[in-house]
Design a protein around this motif. Structure first.
Motif, PDB file in Angstrom:
ATOM      1  N   LEU A  78      10.984 -45.189 114.806  1.00  0.00           N
ATOM      2  CA  LEU A  78      10.004 -45.547 114.467  1.00  0.00           C
ATOM      3  C   LEU A  78       9.294 -47.244 114.946  1.00  0.00           C
ATOM      4  O   LEU A  78       8.644 -47.007 115.433  1.00  0.00           O
ATOM      5  CB  LEU A  78      10.026 -45.793 112.927  1.00  0.00           C
ATOM      6  N   PRO A  79      10.240 -48.037 114.901  1.00  0.00           N
ATOM      7  CA  PRO A  79       9.283 -49.565 115.410  1.00  0.00           C
ATOM      8  C   PRO A  79       9.438 -49.604 117.434  1.00  0.00           C
ATOM      9  O   PRO A  79       8.449 -49.822 117.695  1.00  0.00           O
ATOM     10  CB  PRO A  79      10.501 -50.541 114.921  1.00  0.00           C
ATOM     11  N   LEU A 109       2.083 -49.771 121.474  1.00  0.00           N
ATOM     12  CA  LEU A 109       1.010 -51.129 122.063  1.00  0.00           C
ATOM     13  C   LEU A 109       1.256 -51.406 123.488  1.00  0.00           C
ATOM     14  O   LEU A 109      -0.062 -51.784 123.921  1.00  0.00           O
ATOM     15  CB  LEU A 109       2.036 -51.964 121.144  1.00  0.00           C
ATOM     16  N   ASN A 110       2.579 -51.033 124.115  1.00  0.00           N
ATOM     17  CA  ASN A 110       2.156 -51.744 125.496  1.00  0.00           C
ATOM     18  C   ASN A 110       1.182 -50.308 126.190  1.00  0.00           C
ATOM     19  O   ASN A 110       0.920 -50.495 127.007  1.00  0.00           O
ATOM     20  CB  ASN A 110       4.088 -51.122 125.800  1.00  0.00           C
ATOM     21  N   THR A 132       3.480 -42.004 127.555  1.00  0.00           N
ATOM     22  CA  THR A 132       2.646 -41.658 128.805  1.00  0.00           C
ATOM     23  C   THR A 132       1.094 -41.953 128.650  1.00  0.00           C
ATOM     24  O   THR A 132       0.856 -41.724 127.337  1.00  0.00           O
ATOM     25  CB  THR A 132       2.648 -39.820 129.366  1.00  0.00           C
ATOM     26  N   GLY A 133       0.838 -41.980 129.777  1.00  0.00           N
ATOM     27  CA  GLY A 133      -0.805 -43.042 129.582  1.00  0.00           C
ATOM     28  C   GLY A 133      -1.201 -44.048 129.087  1.00  0.00           C
ATOM     29  O   GLY A 133      -0.466 -44.829 128.767  1.00  0.00           O
ATOM     30  N   ASP A 134      -2.397 -44.574 129.157  1.00  0.00           N
ATOM     31  CA  ASP A 134      -2.633 -46.020 128.841  1.00  0.00           C
ATOM     32  C   ASP A 134      -3.927 -45.959 128.229  1.00  0.00           C
ATOM     33  O   ASP A 134      -4.677 -46.379 128.452  1.00  0.00           O
ATOM     34  CB  ASP A 134      -2.531 -46.750 130.178  1.00  0.00           C
ATOM     35  N   HIS A 135      -4.214 -45.510 127.163  1.00  0.00           N
ATOM     36  CA  HIS A 135      -5.118 -45.050 126.252  1.00  0.00           C
ATOM     37  C   HIS A 135      -5.342 -46.424 125.738  1.00  0.00           C
ATOM     38  O   HIS A 135      -4.663 -46.472 125.168  1.00  0.00           O
ATOM     39  CB  HIS A 135      -5.636 -43.729 125.388  1.00  0.00           C
ATOM     40  N   PRO A 179      -4.216 -48.827 117.314  1.00  0.00           N
ATOM     41  CA  PRO A 179      -4.489 -48.275 115.819  1.00  0.00           C
ATOM     42  C   PRO A 179      -3.639 -47.332 115.235  1.00  0.00           C
ATOM     43  O   PRO A 179      -2.878 -47.671 114.738  1.00  0.00           O
ATOM     44  CB  PRO A 179      -5.631 -47.707 116.269  1.00  0.00           C
ATOM     45  N   LEU A 180      -2.624 -46.888 116.488  1.00  0.00           N
ATOM     46  CA  LEU A 180      -2.065 -45.950 116.433  1.00  0.00           C
ATOM     47  C   LEU A 180      -0.580 -46.035 116.216  1.00  0.00           C
ATOM     48  O   LEU A 180       0.633 -45.768 115.539  1.00  0.00           O
ATOM     49  CB  LEU A 180      -1.882 -44.704 116.906  1.00  0.00           C
ATOM     50  N   ALA A 181      -0.712 -47.571 116.949  1.00  0.00           N
ATOM     51  CA  ALA A 181       0.995 -48.293 116.654  1.00  0.00           C
ATOM     52  C   ALA A 181       1.490 -47.975 114.739  1.00  0.00           C
ATOM     53  O   ALA A 181       2.527 -49.380 115.126  1.00  0.00           O
ATOM     54  CB  ALA A 181       1.464 -49.880 116.924  1.00  0.00           C
TER      55      ALA A 181
END
Length: 419
Positions: A128-129, A136-137, A153-156, A161-163
């Motif tokens: 999870l961490p 974040l990355n 995957t992706g860079d949205h 905030p989902l992190a």
């Protein structure tokens, strides 16, 4: 919000987390060996959860394993002052070796629960961490290779905030799993029926000990105060300086003996260690007789038993019976003639105390406040006691067995343990 966050401010939450991680270490190590972290979500990883189970059952067959697990659970699942005392009464988690097969099977069940739950919590504590870092990355463009176990995957931008969600899930998991493991520990490592019975018996013994100490204070302090009142009254009425001097000496000696008894009882209450050798026995009856004589009573003793050879419990309880009888004489009949006979015959010690009544018809001359205590002391040793009018006199009679029959031996041991 405060109710949701308050568990995260408690130290017990993190000690439970650590306890879970330690329990799952064996299974996670097996998973790292095969198939490895790269295949964490593959079905073959389940073998790592199964491998430690037979070892847990074998370990649970060792009686000391229950003691070790109980101590760990107390310290880490229920932290507090009670956790540092393995023999603490009333603990929800037992800390004692297995004494039956039922204890062993319950310990085995506990080890399996701890390993499986710990492996899951330990794995998710890594995953999870790692997922939060990956999110974040990715939100920052995904320019760094973090080697995360859960790549994203992706860079949205909305990954940022989902992190927070994986960390919130981890916090809820740690709190919930810790509470669940504690509940399991109470059921699987809790006291057995035999241990609960032993705890109830110990509690009953403590209550009996308190009652015995209360009786000791009643007999000793009551005798001292009664003797002091009678002696001071007699000294004031006599008008004789010589008699007054003897009365003051007797009051001083009686008070000193009472202070010694009081100090001994208080020491027992503070330390909880009985000292039967410090309690007076029938060989010390002389000071009771001197105190009664100083109060004006005429005491005629007749001792045919070898007081030094009496068993300790019989001698000590016999002393208290004589003390209570003489106290009742002084309190209810005053300075009258008293006869005391101590004999040993037919395997029993007999105590016979008789005193003249100031008036045969006067109910105030009949002692009664300590008769129940006399009967209880005699019954404690498997004997009997009775009291009542005997012609124009009042008689207290007690018979204390000296034999070594099983029942008498148990009673004597109980009296010995009582101090």
């Amino acid at each position: 919000m405060r109710a949701l966050l308050s568990p995260l401010t408690r130290a017990v939450t993190y000690t439970r987390w650590l306890h879970l991680i330690l329990g799952g270490t064996a299974a996670v190590i097996c998973g790292m060996v095969f198939p490895g972290l790269d295949y964490l979500w593959e079905l073959q990883t389940l073998w790592a959860l199964a491998v430690p189970v037979p070892l847990a059952f074998l370990a649970a067959m060792v009686p000391g394993m229950r003691l070790a697990e109980g101590l760990q659970a107390r310290l880490m699942l229920l932290p507090g002052p009670h956790a540092r005392h393995p023999g603490g009464g009333g603990a929800a988690i037992s800390a004692a070796p297995s004494s039956s097969w039922q204890d062993r099977w319950r310990t085995a069940g506990w080890l399996v629960v701890r390993i499986e739950a710990g492996a899951c919590v330990m794995t998710l504590s890594i995953v999870l961490p790692s997922l939060s870092l990956s999110l974040l990355n990715a939100a920052l463009g995904g320019g760094r290779d973090l080697g995360s176990a859960v790549p994203v995957t992706g860079d949205h931008w909305w990954y940022a905030p989902l992190a927070v969600l994986p960390l919130a899930v981890l916090a809820a998991l740690v709190v919930g799993a810790g509470a669940g493991l504690t509940t399991a520990a109470r059921h699987l490592l809790g006291p057995s029926a035999a241990e609960r019975l032993a705890e109830l018996e110990e509690r009953n013994e403590r209550l009996l000990e308190r009652g015995r100490l209360a009786r000791e204070l009643h007999d000793s302090i009551g005798h001292a105060l009664t003797a002091a009142v009678v002696q001071s009254g007699a000294a004031r009425a006599s008008g004789s300086p010589e008699f007054t001097g003897r009365a003051l000496v007797a009051i001083e000696e009686t008070a000193r003996d009472a202070l010694e008894d009081l100090e001994r009882v208080l020491r027992l209450l503070r330390e909880g260690t009985p000292g039967p050798g410090s309690r007076p026995g029938l060989a010390d009856t002389g000071r009771l007789l001197d105190s009664a004589r100083a109060a004006g009573a005429t005491v005629r003793p007749e001792v045919t038993a070898d007081l030094a050879a009496l068993p300790g419990p019989v001698s000590r309880e016999g002393y208290r019976i004589v003390q209570e009888a003489l106290t009742n004489v002084l309190r209810h009949a005053g300075p009258v003639a008293v006869s005391l006979r101590i004999t040993a015959r037919d395997g029993a010690l007999e105590l016979d105390i008789r005193n003249a009544l100031p008036c045969p018809a006067a109910p105030s001359g009949v002692p009664g406040s300590g008769l129940r205590g006399i009967r209880e002391r005699a019954a404690l040793l498997g004997g009997e006691a009775e009291s009542g009018p005997w012609g124009d006199r009042w008689r207290v009679y007690a018979r204390l067995p000296l034999g070594v029959a099983a029942a008498d031996a148990r009673a004597a041991a109980r009296a010995e343990a009582g101090g």
